[in-house]
Design a protein around this motif. Structure first.
Motif: not given
Length: 657
Positions: A1-2, A11-12, A18-19, A277-280
């Motif tokens: 998914m885009n 992102r880091w 959040l993860r 994508a960031v949080t999973g």
């Protein structure tokens, strides 16, 4: 998914915040070198409470966490104190009958007060009716909040912007929204948010807040409009919403309808994919259903518009993509950009705009005639000036007695920041030829005169329009503004603007062959600038300088060699009111009323002042008189009422003498 591209550094940090797995600790290890006062950015500082809490929960032991924890505690405490500053604002608005809905971060705080302790609270957003904007601003101004004065807001300003920020001395700020999001101009969006609002409590005060579905949609609209800073902390807010809102509260059918209606479904799909994508963690079931999934021509245009964020549209395909999106969100299809010819840019700026400025009982602290309407590319009014906030700017001056096609001149006193002195070039058009303006004296202001011809009015009223189109080359780039974290670094400052009437227009000004009263609306054409509204008995001068214009009769028989100015009252701060009267470029005369000192504060009787007129030139019938008050005062500052205008004299009429 885009998903949307994110810089590694952003992102880091987001993954560390959040993860809930080992990737959070790994991401923190990559980002930790930026946890330093000299390297940390303001948008990163906002996330330190969330970062500190997540690292502690994951059991990480790192010396950097002590400093991060200190920052987090400071941000949390600041948020607590600022929330307390908001409560009196809510009481003031409610007491005055100004309805509001709490939106964005403050709505989260009201709905989930115990669960949002890691979210910074710097400003508070309230959605009010457009018709209540000036009243709400006046209430906050009177309560000690700073910001633009409501009297300076025109209807065109309300059309162009969606909110106004006001602040108080501790740093707390309130954003008054008349539209929920800058990216949507359709009135029905705000109406829907108000209709669907739900009850909540903010620090014990009952309030209405945006529904969870509207909250999410407004948040994602805000990120779409953020094409300069491109902050990414919105991902943390989306994740927080998904974790806190019960599944049964989401209205995904409404959410998808809003996204499709405003042609934002592709953007929202990408934004939600980025969050995942960031949080999973995936969004709640139903969020993605049919959201921008079908490969349609409409979707192709949306994807291109997303790619154009912050960039100019040049090709026909780019223009089509941007036009489609803008129309769906209630804006004119064409952007008023650099590539448009001035005639087209002016036509777009005038399209559907009311050509009246705000008139209130509060002070006009600006060096512009009340009739000037700032249409496009100008920032909100400040004390004594306006700044441009785009590379194409348009304003207009309705001329009640003008005719389309007649010549006129626009005289402006403009200044630029010193860093722009050798790089900024301006091109100006007033209905004639395009002229080049060169700034040589920055930061000092310079006077520019641009000649042109009056245009037809576009609102069906009598008269004509003087317009000014300004294109600026060499402004600060978004990257330059971002590098210094200063988005107030704008382009050109306008200190004064005036449409200079030609002899053809001036010939239709009232003739001073009889007394000319200033108490009725017909005297607007005489009271050129620096005057309050007509009050039946006359007009007050407002500010330090007020000007009158009239036509002098031809010298047949007894010539008019002087003018008598009937001053019914002066506004005294406890002593004589001293003022000058100057006719054209003649030497000014000095006067004062009353003659005695030690008088009571407030309005006291004036008298009649007679000033001579210079010999009449054969081709010059226009006369301009300037009245300059040395120390105007307002009833508010003297404790005599709520009127904040800086008053000087009440002029009832002018007459030949």
């Amino acid at each position: 998914m885009n998903s949307l591209p994110l810089p590694d550094r952003a992102r880091w940090l987001l993954e560390a915040c959040l993860r809930d797995d080992g990737r959070a600790v790994e991401a923190f290890g990559k980002w930790r070198r930026f946890a330093d006062p000299d390297r940390m950015e303001g948008r990163e500082l906002r996330l330190t409470p969330l970062l500190h809490a997540n690292m502690r929960q994951l059991g990480l032991s790192d010396q950097k966490l002590a400093w991060i924890g200190g920052q987090a505690k400071h941000i949390w405490l600041s948020g607590v104190l600022r929330r307390r500053k908001l409560l009196p604002v809510l009481d003031v608005l409610e007491g005055a009958g100004v309805g509001f809905v709490v939106i964005k971060g403050a709505a989260l705080s009201a709905r989930f007060p115990k669960a949002v302790g890691t979210r910074p609270m710097a400003d508070f957003d309230l959605l009010i009716h457009r018709s209540s904007v000036r009243a709400a601003m006046a209430l906050l101004n009177a309560s000690g909040w700073s910001g633009a004065v409501e009297a300076a807001f025109s209807e065109a300003d309300l059309n162009r912007y969606h909110a106004i920020n006001l602040w108080e001395s501790s740093g707390t700020s309130v954003d008054l929204h008349w539209r929920p999001a800058a990216s949507i101009a359709t009135p029905r969006h705000g109406e829907g948010v108000r209709e669907r609002s739900v009850a909540a409590s903010l620090e014990g005060t009952p309030v209405s807040v945006a529904s969870a579905t509207d909250h999410l949609f407004i948040l994602l609209c805000h990120t779409f409009d953020d094409d300069i800073e491109r902050r990414s902390d919105w991902i943390a807010d989306v994740d927080l919403l998904f974790r806190l809102v019960p599944p049964g509260e989401w209205d995904w059918r409404l959410f998808h309808r809003l996204a499709r209606e405003h042609q934002l479904d592709r953007w929202i799909r990408k934004a939600l994919a980025t969050m995942q994508a960031v949080t999973g963690r995936p969004p709640p079931p139903g969020a993605f259903t049919l959201l921008g999934a079908a490969p349609t021509w409409r979707g192709v245009l949306q994807n291109r518009e997303i790619g154009l964020r912050g960039l100019p549209a040049s090709s026909s395909f780019d223009l089509k993509a941007r036009s489609n999106g803008r129309k769906a969100r209630g804006f004119a299809s064409d952007v008023i950009g650099r590539s448009l010819k001035p005639e087209r840019a002016v036509a777009l700026a005038l399209e559907g705009q009311p050509l009246t400025a705000a008139r209130t009982e509060h002070p006009r602290r600006f060096a512009f005639p009340d009739t000037i309407v700032f249409l496009e590319g100008w920032w909100l009014p400040e004390d004594g000036c306006r700044w441009t906030d785009a590379d194409v700017c348009v304003f207009c001056v309705p001329v009640a007695l003008g005719k389309a096609g007649e010549p006129f001149q626009m005289q402006m006193r403009l200044a630029v920041l010193p860093e722009l002195r050798n790089r900024l070039r301006a091109r100006a058009w007033a209905g004639g030829r395009v002229e080049t303006l060169v700034f040589r004296s920055a930061p000092e202001a310079e006077v520019f005169v641009v000649g042109g011809r009056l245009l037809p009015r576009t609102d069906g009223q009598e008269g004509a329009l003087g317009v000014l189109w300004l294109r600026l080359d060499g402004l600060f780039t978004p990257d330059e503004r971002l590098a210094v974290n200063d988005f107030t670094r704008r382009g050109v400052r306008a200190d004064s603007i005036e449409a200079l009437l030609t002899s053809e227009v001036a010939a239709r000004l009232p003739m001073l062959d009889r007394p000319l009263p200033l108490g009725g609306p017909e005297s607007d054409v005489i009271a050129w600038t620096g005057w309050g509204a007509p009050e039946g008995f006359g007009r007050w001068t407002v500010g330090k300088e007020s000007r009158l214009r009239f036509r002098r009769p031809a010298e047949k028989g007894a010539a008019v060699n002087a003018v008598a100015i009937d001053i019914a009252q002066v506004f005294s701060a406890g002593g004589p009111v001293v003022f000058e009267v100057q006719v054209g470029s003649e030497a000014p005369g000095r006067f004062q009323f009353p003659e005695a000192s030690g008088i009571a504060r407030g309005a006291v009787p004036g008298g009649v002042v007679t000033v001579g007129l210079p010999p009449r030139d054969a081709d010059q019938a226009l006369v301009e008189i300037s009245i300059r008050i040395r120390d105007p005062a307002s009833p508010h500052e003297l404790g005599l009422g709520e009127d904040r205008r800086q008053l000087g004299l009440v002029v009832t009429s002018i007459a030949p003498a």
